[in-house]
Scaffold this motif. Structure first.
Motif, mmCIF file in Angstrom:
data_model
loop_
_atom_site.group_PDB
_atom_site.id
_atom_site.type_symbol
_atom_site.label_atom_id
_atom_site.label_comp_id
_atom_site.label_asym_id
_atom_site.label_seq_id
_atom_site.Cartn_x
_atom_site.Cartn_y
_atom_site.Cartn_z
ATOM 1 N N UNK A 14 33.841 -54.299 51.782
ATOM 2 C CA UNK A 14 32.492 -53.897 51.388
ATOM 3 C C UNK A 14 32.259 -54.156 49.904
ATOM 4 N N UNK A 15 33.252 -53.868 49.080
ATOM 5 C CA UNK A 15 33.128 -54.134 47.641
ATOM 6 C C UNK A 15 32.926 -55.627 47.399
ATOM 7 N N UNK A 16 33.651 -56.451 48.129
ATOM 8 C CA UNK A 16 33.481 -57.901 48.014
ATOM 9 C C UNK A 16 32.061 -58.303 48.418
ATOM 10 N N UNK A 17 31.561 -57.729 49.520
ATOM 11 C CA UNK A 17 30.193 -58.027 49.951
ATOM 12 C C UNK A 17 29.179 -57.606 48.895
ATOM 13 N N UNK A 51 30.413 -48.915 47.250
ATOM 14 C CA UNK A 51 29.229 -48.952 46.380
ATOM 15 C C UNK A 51 29.474 -48.169 45.102
ATOM 16 N N UNK A 52 30.109 -47.018 45.203
ATOM 17 C CA UNK A 52 30.404 -46.227 44.006
ATOM 18 C C UNK A 52 31.432 -46.922 43.113
ATOM 19 N N UNK A 53 32.432 -47.564 43.718
ATOM 20 C CA UNK A 53 33.423 -48.299 42.923
ATOM 21 C C UNK A 53 32.778 -49.476 42.191
ATOM 22 N N UNK A 54 31.897 -50.186 42.864
ATOM 23 C CA UNK A 54 31.200 -51.306 42.227
ATOM 24 C C UNK A 54 30.263 -50.782 41.140
ATOM 25 N N UNK A 55 29.654 -49.624 41.369
ATOM 26 C CA UNK A 55 28.805 -49.000 40.344
ATOM 27 C C UNK A 55 29.622 -48.668 39.101
ATOM 28 N N UNK A 56 30.811 -48.136 39.285
ATOM 29 C CA UNK A 56 31.689 -47.828 38.145
ATOM 30 C C UNK A 56 32.041 -49.109 37.387
ATOM 31 N N UNK A 57 32.366 -50.154 38.113
ATOM 32 C CA UNK A 57 32.671 -51.446 37.483
ATOM 33 C C UNK A 57 31.457 -51.945 36.691
ATOM 34 N N UNK A 58 30.265 -51.822 37.263
ATOM 35 C CA UNK A 58 29.041 -52.246 36.588
ATOM 36 C C UNK A 58 28.815 -51.440 35.308
ATOM 37 N N UNK A 59 29.062 -50.139 35.359
ATOM 38 C CA UNK A 59 28.894 -49.282 34.178
ATOM 39 C C UNK A 59 29.830 -49.727 33.059
ATOM 40 N N UNK A 60 31.054 -50.049 33.404
ATOM 41 C CA UNK A 60 32.023 -50.494 32.402
ATOM 42 C C UNK A 60 31.582 -51.822 31.784
ATOM 43 N N UNK A 108 21.614 -41.712 44.154
ATOM 44 C CA UNK A 108 20.762 -42.595 44.939
ATOM 45 C C UNK A 108 21.567 -43.724 45.579
ATOM 46 N N UNK A 109 22.492 -44.293 44.830
ATOM 47 C CA UNK A 109 23.370 -45.340 45.372
ATOM 48 C C UNK A 109 24.162 -44.791 46.551
ATOM 49 N N UNK A 110 24.719 -43.605 46.400
ATOM 50 C CA UNK A 110 25.504 -43.000 47.471
ATOM 51 C C UNK A 110 24.650 -42.766 48.715
ATOM 52 N N UNK A 111 23.460 -42.217 48.544
ATOM 53 C CA UNK A 111 22.577 -41.940 49.685
ATOM 54 C C UNK A 111 22.152 -43.240 50.370
ATOM 55 N N UNK A 112 21.763 -44.245 49.587
ATOM 56 C CA UNK A 112 21.357 -45.526 50.177
ATOM 57 C C UNK A 112 22.511 -46.201 50.918
ATOM 58 N N UNK A 113 23.717 -46.130 50.351
ATOM 59 C CA UNK A 113 24.880 -46.743 51.002
ATOM 60 C C UNK A 113 25.233 -46.011 52.293
ATOM 61 N N UNK A 114 25.198 -44.685 52.274
ATOM 62 C CA UNK A 114 25.473 -43.921 53.497
ATOM 63 C C UNK A 114 24.424 -44.205 54.565
ATOM 64 N N UNK A 115 23.158 -44.239 54.168
ATOM 65 C CA UNK A 115 22.075 -44.522 55.120
ATOM 66 C C UNK A 115 22.202 -45.935 55.681
ATOM 67 N N UNK A 116 22.508 -46.893 54.812
ATOM 68 C CA UNK A 116 22.671 -48.271 55.267
ATOM 69 C C UNK A 116 23.841 -48.428 56.218
ATOM 70 N N UNK A 117 24.964 -47.816 55.898
ATOM 71 C CA UNK A 117 26.134 -47.900 56.774
ATOM 72 C C UNK A 117 25.855 -47.237 58.122
ATOM 73 N N UNK A 118 25.158 -46.099 58.094
ATOM 74 C CA UNK A 118 24.799 -45.428 59.344
ATOM 75 C C UNK A 118 23.898 -46.333 60.181
#
Length: 130
Positions: free
Chosen positions: A19-22, A72-81, A106-116
């Protein structure tokens, strides 16, 4: 070759990595190609998270909802850095900002909703269900 049922329904780190790669390819690459500040970029910033998480949920075997959200959260952390170094803003200053907390939620909610949604689509449209 199908996976045992117990492996399909438990947390799968390989889908966090996939998922991180995607996210890196299908989310960030279009953002670099879309002109900065355009309306398409604004739409993709939100819709892309949902779309990539839905794709991960759809492509995986079994239930994969937490994995795209964690990716999504891991990629967000990478983006912040990356932003911290690129704009020369202290990392602690970015991490302490309220917009970052709201954005992360918001990222977490959108990712959970999308995965669902991807899991629902998988159950409806895929023929190779276990």
């Amino acid at each position: 070759m199908s996976e045992p049922q117990s492996a399909i329904n438990r947390f799968q780190w390989r889908w966090v990595v996939k998922s991180a790669f995607l996210y890196l390819v299908l989310y960030f690459l279009p953002l670099f190609l879309i002109p900065e500040g355009g309306i398409l970029a604004g739409i993709w910033i939100l819709a892309g998270i949902f779309f990539v998480a839905a794709l991960s949920g759809f492509l995986s075997k079994g239930v994969t909802i937490k994995e795209p959200a964690i990716a999504a959260l891991l990629v967000l952390i990478l983006w912040i850095i990356v932003v911290s170094f690129r704009l020369e803003i202290p990392l602690m200053e970015i991490l302490a900002s309220l917009p970052l907390l709201v954005g992360s939620a918001l990222v977490l909610v959108l990712a959970l909703a999308g995965a669902w949604w991807g899991e629902r689509a998988q159950k409806l449209w895929r023929k190779d269900q276990p």
